[in-house]
Design a protein around this motif. Sequence first.
Motif, short mmCIF file in Angstrom:
data_model
loop_
_atom_site.label_atom_id
_atom_site.label_comp_id
_atom_site.label_asym_id
_atom_site.label_seq_id
_atom_site.Cartn_x
_atom_site.Cartn_y
_atom_site.Cartn_z
N LEU A 291 0.68 -1.29 0.28
CA LEU A 291 -0.14 0.30 0.11
C LEU A 291 1.27 1.49 -0.03
CD1 LEU A 291 -3.22 -1.15 2.45
CD2 LEU A 291 -2.62 -0.94 -0.19
N ALA A 292 1.93 1.11 0.80
CA ALA A 292 2.81 2.66 1.01
C ALA A 292 3.71 2.53 -0.25
CB ALA A 292 3.76 2.26 1.24
N VAL A 293 3.39 2.03 -1.65
CA VAL A 293 4.67 1.47 -3.20
C VAL A 293 3.57 2.34 -4.06
CG1 VAL A 293 5.54 1.17 -4.64
CG2 VAL A 293 6.73 0.08 -2.43
N LEU A 294 2.15 1.88 -3.95
CA LEU A 294 0.87 1.36 -4.79
C LEU A 294 0.43 3.21 -4.83
CD1 LEU A 294 -0.27 -1.91 -5.08
CD2 LEU A 294 1.93 -1.21 -6.63
N GLY A 295 -0.79 3.54 -5.86
CA GLY A 295 -1.11 4.79 -5.55
C GLY A 295 -2.20 4.14 -4.93
N PRO A 296 -3.08 6.11 -5.29
CA PRO A 296 -4.13 5.57 -5.20
C PRO A 296 -5.79 4.66 -6.06
CG PRO A 296 -4.23 7.22 -5.94
CD PRO A 296 -2.69 7.22 -5.43
N LYS A 297 -4.64 4.46 -6.85
CA LYS A 297 -6.24 3.37 -8.33
C LYS A 297 -5.88 1.84 -7.60
CE LYS A 297 -7.45 7.38 -10.62
NZ LYS A 297 -7.34 8.11 -12.30
N ALA A 298 -5.12 1.69 -6.57
CA ALA A 298 -4.80 0.30 -6.68
C ALA A 298 -5.92 -0.41 -6.70
CB ALA A 298 -2.95 -0.16 -6.50
N GLU A 299 -5.52 -2.18 -6.24
CA GLU A 299 -6.29 -3.29 -5.79
C GLU A 299 -5.96 -3.70 -5.13
OE1 GLU A 299 -10.15 -6.16 -6.96
OE2 GLU A 299 -9.65 -4.36 -8.73
N VAL A 300 -6.05 -4.30 -4.31
CA VAL A 300 -4.78 -5.61 -2.79
C VAL A 300 -6.08 -6.17 -3.27
CG1 VAL A 300 -3.39 -5.78 -2.19
CG2 VAL A 300 -3.41 -3.58 -3.20
N VAL A 301 -5.92 -7.67 -3.37
CA VAL A 301 -7.20 -8.08 -2.93
C VAL A 301 -5.69 -9.66 -2.41
CG1 VAL A 301 -7.72 -10.64 -3.75
CG2 VAL A 301 -8.49 -8.59 -5.70
#
Length: 231
Positions: free
Chosen positions: A84-94
């Motif tokens: 989450l610290a690397v990815l931007g606001p439009k990312a999706e993490v499952v």
Amino acid sequence: MIPWVLVDKAQVPGQVPGSGNDLRLMQRGAEFSIMLGQNELMNSRLSGSEQALATLACEKIATRETPRLLIGGLGMGFTLRAALAVLGPKAEVVVAELVPAVVVWARGPMAPVFGDSLSDPRVSIREADVRQLIRPAAESYDAILLDVDNGPDGLTRASNDSLYRRAGLSAAHRALRAGGVLAVWSSGPDAAFTQRLRQAGFDVEEKRARANGARGGARHVIWVATKVDVR
């Protein structure tokens, strides 16, 4: 010294009830440990290599506008928070977690360890075997991160081995988008696994990471495998 206290225990799916191989959540002050028998699987003080797993993989896909990430194994949330610290606001993490109690622990006694990561709008938790989310997928993920069991040399359940065999790696290859990344955590090196990754159609980098990051600790291995055309 503050003694360890048993907080809860849970059966791992596929284990024989009463075999003594339950997962146990232990606590000593602000420190947590998840044990399987006499083996410590993870400790809240040792997060360096799990964080490296996420950072190494996510840096390769961070420029994608809407990256979709699958994490196999919730654990203590170190990999999730680092992603989450690397990815931007439009990312999706499952996040796929096989043992429902681990999710309960994350929202309960270990909530201070997880912070606000589970309430992040980019995150969804699936109580499922990660294989169930990989097998039917076709070019669905930009990255798949596997922190399942002890790595290719399984410890908690024999069926985890199928993730790291040729068929499992081929399924991960199909589930990744072009140029996607499969990142795998392991407690130690495995030359045969490196070869299987290449045979399944990945360019492979083998990294070393310390359990306690810059402060040292055990040396763990992270494979960062980038999807290429099947040879």
